[in-house]
Design an enzyme around this catalytic site. Sequence first.
Site, mmCIF file in Angstrom:
data_model
loop_
_atom_site.group_PDB
_atom_site.id
_atom_site.type_symbol
_atom_site.label_atom_id
_atom_site.label_comp_id
_atom_site.label_asym_id
_atom_site.label_seq_id
_atom_site.Cartn_x
_atom_site.Cartn_y
_atom_site.Cartn_z
ATOM 1 N N CYS A 2 0.852 -1.186 0.000
ATOM 2 C CA CYS A 2 0.000 0.000 0.000
ATOM 3 C C CYS A 2 0.890 1.239 0.000
ATOM 4 O O CYS A 2 1.859 1.326 0.749
ATOM 5 C CB CYS A 2 -0.959 0.097 1.171
ATOM 6 N N ARG A 27 3.727 -0.141 -4.871
ATOM 7 C CA ARG A 27 3.488 -0.718 -3.540
ATOM 8 C C ARG A 27 2.138 -1.424 -3.441
ATOM 9 O O ARG A 27 1.825 -2.046 -2.432
ATOM 10 C CB ARG A 27 3.561 0.377 -2.480
ATOM 11 N N TRP A 76 -2.936 -2.544 -1.794
ATOM 12 C CA TRP A 76 -2.669 -3.962 -1.998
ATOM 13 C C TRP A 76 -3.580 -4.667 -1.010
ATOM 14 O O TRP A 76 -3.389 -4.569 0.200
ATOM 15 C CB TRP A 76 -1.204 -4.285 -1.724
ATOM 16 N N ASN A 100 -1.741 1.821 5.930
ATOM 17 C CA ASN A 100 -0.851 0.812 5.371
ATOM 18 C C ASN A 100 -0.493 -0.129 6.505
ATOM 19 O O ASN A 100 0.056 0.309 7.516
ATOM 20 C CB ASN A 100 0.413 1.483 4.813
ATOM 21 N N GLY A 101 -0.830 -1.410 6.353
ATOM 22 C CA GLY A 101 -0.526 -2.377 7.412
ATOM 23 C C GLY A 101 -1.711 -3.290 7.646
ATOM 24 O O GLY A 101 -2.618 -3.379 6.814
ATOM 25 N N GLU A 480 16.891 -17.869 -7.950
ATOM 26 C CA GLU A 480 16.519 -16.495 -8.283
ATOM 27 C C GLU A 480 15.922 -16.416 -9.699
ATOM 28 O O GLU A 480 14.918 -15.737 -9.931
ATOM 29 C CB GLU A 480 17.750 -15.581 -8.146
ATOM 30 N N LYS A 484 12.129 -15.106 -10.534
ATOM 31 C CA LYS A 484 11.925 -13.973 -11.445
ATOM 32 C C LYS A 484 10.941 -14.354 -12.544
ATOM 33 O O LYS A 484 10.029 -13.607 -12.878
ATOM 34 C CB LYS A 484 13.283 -13.581 -12.031
ATOM 35 N N GLU A 487 7.382 -14.823 -11.167
ATOM 36 C CA GLU A 487 6.820 -13.566 -10.684
ATOM 37 C C GLU A 487 6.233 -12.721 -11.809
ATOM 38 O O GLU A 487 5.149 -12.161 -11.649
ATOM 39 C CB GLU A 487 7.960 -12.808 -9.981
ATOM 40 N N HIS A 503 16.013 -38.071 -8.301
ATOM 41 C CA HIS A 503 15.449 -38.710 -7.111
ATOM 42 C C HIS A 503 13.939 -38.502 -7.036
ATOM 43 O O HIS A 503 13.377 -38.439 -5.947
ATOM 44 C CB HIS A 503 16.159 -38.205 -5.851
ATOM 45 N N LYS A 602 5.608 -4.241 -4.050
ATOM 46 C CA LYS A 602 7.068 -4.175 -3.926
ATOM 47 C C LYS A 602 7.555 -4.420 -2.504
ATOM 48 O O LYS A 602 8.524 -5.126 -2.279
ATOM 49 C CB LYS A 602 7.516 -2.790 -4.403
HETATM 50 O O1 M6R Z 1 12.541 -5.400 0.262
HETATM 51 P P1 M6R Z 1 13.053 -6.797 0.446
HETATM 52 O O2 M6R Z 1 14.359 -7.021 -0.219
HETATM 53 O O3 M6R Z 1 13.094 -7.212 1.893
HETATM 54 O O4 M6R Z 1 12.000 -7.711 -0.277
HETATM 55 C C1 M6R Z 1 12.087 -9.103 -0.216
HETATM 56 C C2 M6R Z 1 11.216 -9.751 -1.269
HETATM 57 O O5 M6R Z 1 9.873 -9.395 -1.075
HETATM 58 C C3 M6R Z 1 11.639 -9.368 -2.682
HETATM 59 O O6 M6R Z 1 12.973 -9.669 -2.919
HETATM 60 C C4 M6R Z 1 10.764 -10.113 -3.714
HETATM 61 O O7 M6R Z 1 11.005 -11.472 -3.647
HETATM 62 C C5 M6R Z 1 11.037 -9.572 -5.120
HETATM 63 N N1 M6R Z 1 9.839 -9.013 -5.644
HETATM 64 C C6 M6R Z 1 11.477 -10.594 -6.096
HETATM 65 O O8 M6R Z 1 11.744 -10.043 -7.340
#
Ligand code: M6R
Length: 607
Positions: A2, A27, A76, A100-101, A480, A484, A487, A503, A602
């Site tokens: 948010c 956000r 969000w 926000n929260g 990673e 990516k 996501e 396995h 984010k």
């Molecule tokens: O702000 P942060 O680095 O703590 O965030 C952690 C994850 O939420 C963040 O890396 C998320 O996995 C990314 N969107 C991946 O691309």
Amino acid sequence: MCGIIGYVGFLDAKKTLVDGLQTLEYRGYDSAGISFFTDGGIQTIKTIGKVSVLRELVHTQANDTISTCGIGHTRWATHGGVSNTNSHPHTAGKVTLIHNGIIENYQELRKELEAQGKTPVSQTDSEIAAMVIDDCYSGNPEEAIRLATTKLVGAYGFCIMFEDIPETIYAIRSGSPLVAAHTTNGSIIASDMVALVSHTNHYFVLKEKHIAKMTNDEILVKDEYGDIYSPAIHHISWDVGAAKKGGYEHFMMKEIHEQPDALRNTILPRCVNGMPDFSTDQISDDIFQNIDRVIITACGSAMHAGLIGRNMIERLARIPVSVDIASEFRYQNPIVDDRTLLITISQSGETADTLAALKLAKSKGAKTLSVVNVKGSSVARESDYVLYTHAGPEISVASTKAYTVQLSVMYLIAFRLAYVSKQISEEETKSYMENLTNVASKVEEVLSYDSQIENIAKRLAKAGNIFFIGRGLDHALSCEGSLKLKEISYIHSEAYAAGELKHGTISLITDSVPVIALATQPDVYSKVISNVQEVRSRGAKVILITDINAAVDASLCDHQIVLPETSPLFTPFVSAVVLQYLAYYVSVEKGLNVDQPRNLAKSVTVE
Ligand code: M6R
């Protein structure tokens, strides 16, 4: 999660709020809304959809209304689905707020309010918070906020307007971030500096449970005892251009291209006489002494940077390292004591689970070191020591440059720790540092691979499932690459240790399941190639990512991406770019929203 903003001053508040929300949209983007004072009281305009939809609505519904004070929110969704009613701001009696929260005890509070005959119109915890504040309000806003927040359990960043106190915004937070600034144009507050940077390059962080009262003349900040004080002012080290697309179609592509500079900015100030050096970060070697173990905790991509960090620290410093997902660590009664070095990694510095894991380890006596991008963020403030990454603002939800600079700091830590614990000589340390200072130019080379990877991505875009395989550093990197891709392309994928596939999981491999194999590590290269042969003989299409010295016969794979010559321990920096490009181009090919993938935000400030 948010985005929230409040503004009071001499500018057009509606435009200032909507422009600010546009920068905060990463956000959360389920719905957006603003409330603002007018001659006839507070007006609210809110809608499901993006800020562009809100902008249009504001244009048609409030075009001629003059307002210089208001609050705005981009959501969000957590409690309550995506609907106009559940959108913020919420009004209850004289109170209008944005939140926000998460208010964890909102069900109990709701029942108490309903027992008094007060019924909320939405399903949100935020409206309940507005009702509680209104319930406590009898003319003194600060008293009402203080009393109400003693009843709220959970995380919040609130901006609150009271109908009978025009041209004034109150703010308070617990757990969720709020930064604010007073400028010649008035007072502004937001969940993130990106909304402030077009107004000012100075800001302060509102401390937990302190109250800010904002008018066009000033921001008065009171601590939990009601005493007024002047908060410490911070300087934003990047300019407004850094938070814009700068000619790229997507923030993600811009941020991929910013990696060489981000790496240089992060590494070079910490290279003194060829050695890793944290003295400008006020970190002495003491933190690396008297430790038996290192625990790295983080979430998502940051946790994946931790996996690479573990490999490097164990390999060079010979100290046991574990990597824990922060949301698991915090509930597992972890073994931590004063001989533990706890490293948290976070781009935003506001990830709720990471912050909680850090606080837990600290309470058990660990030394805490954080690797953080956002200056002054909660994780940075809670840590004993901070190593800032210098990536600048990362706007795309998918982490790219923040991840590679996190890697670079983990390498610096591994080198310093290994040197201090006498596992590597000065000469060896200098040689590692030379390679690290060169990674930015290697990344520059690999940035030119875009069209080759775009062609491969066009084929991958049709897949329903994809596997990533690798060993050692390549396996950590596969995790990673897979995240990516999932996501932003919505293709299911899994990262597997290449030797583990047989396995059980190899039963999933067919001619419609492409496999992306990373084979950059000489010590396990031939093993990975054997694993490639295993999946190829089950019909898989294989994309092999390898380096120039290990390029293979074309019959072994369907596509081969040959990395520039790089010392093996440093290939993660270049491989990361290839995997980022792959995910990006698959997402573009599928016509998806690269920067704002569905269901995500984010900064994850809720559990
Ligand atoms: O702000 P942060 O680095 O703590 O965030 C952690 C994850 O939420 C963040 O890396 C998320 O996995 C990314 N969107 C991946 O691309």
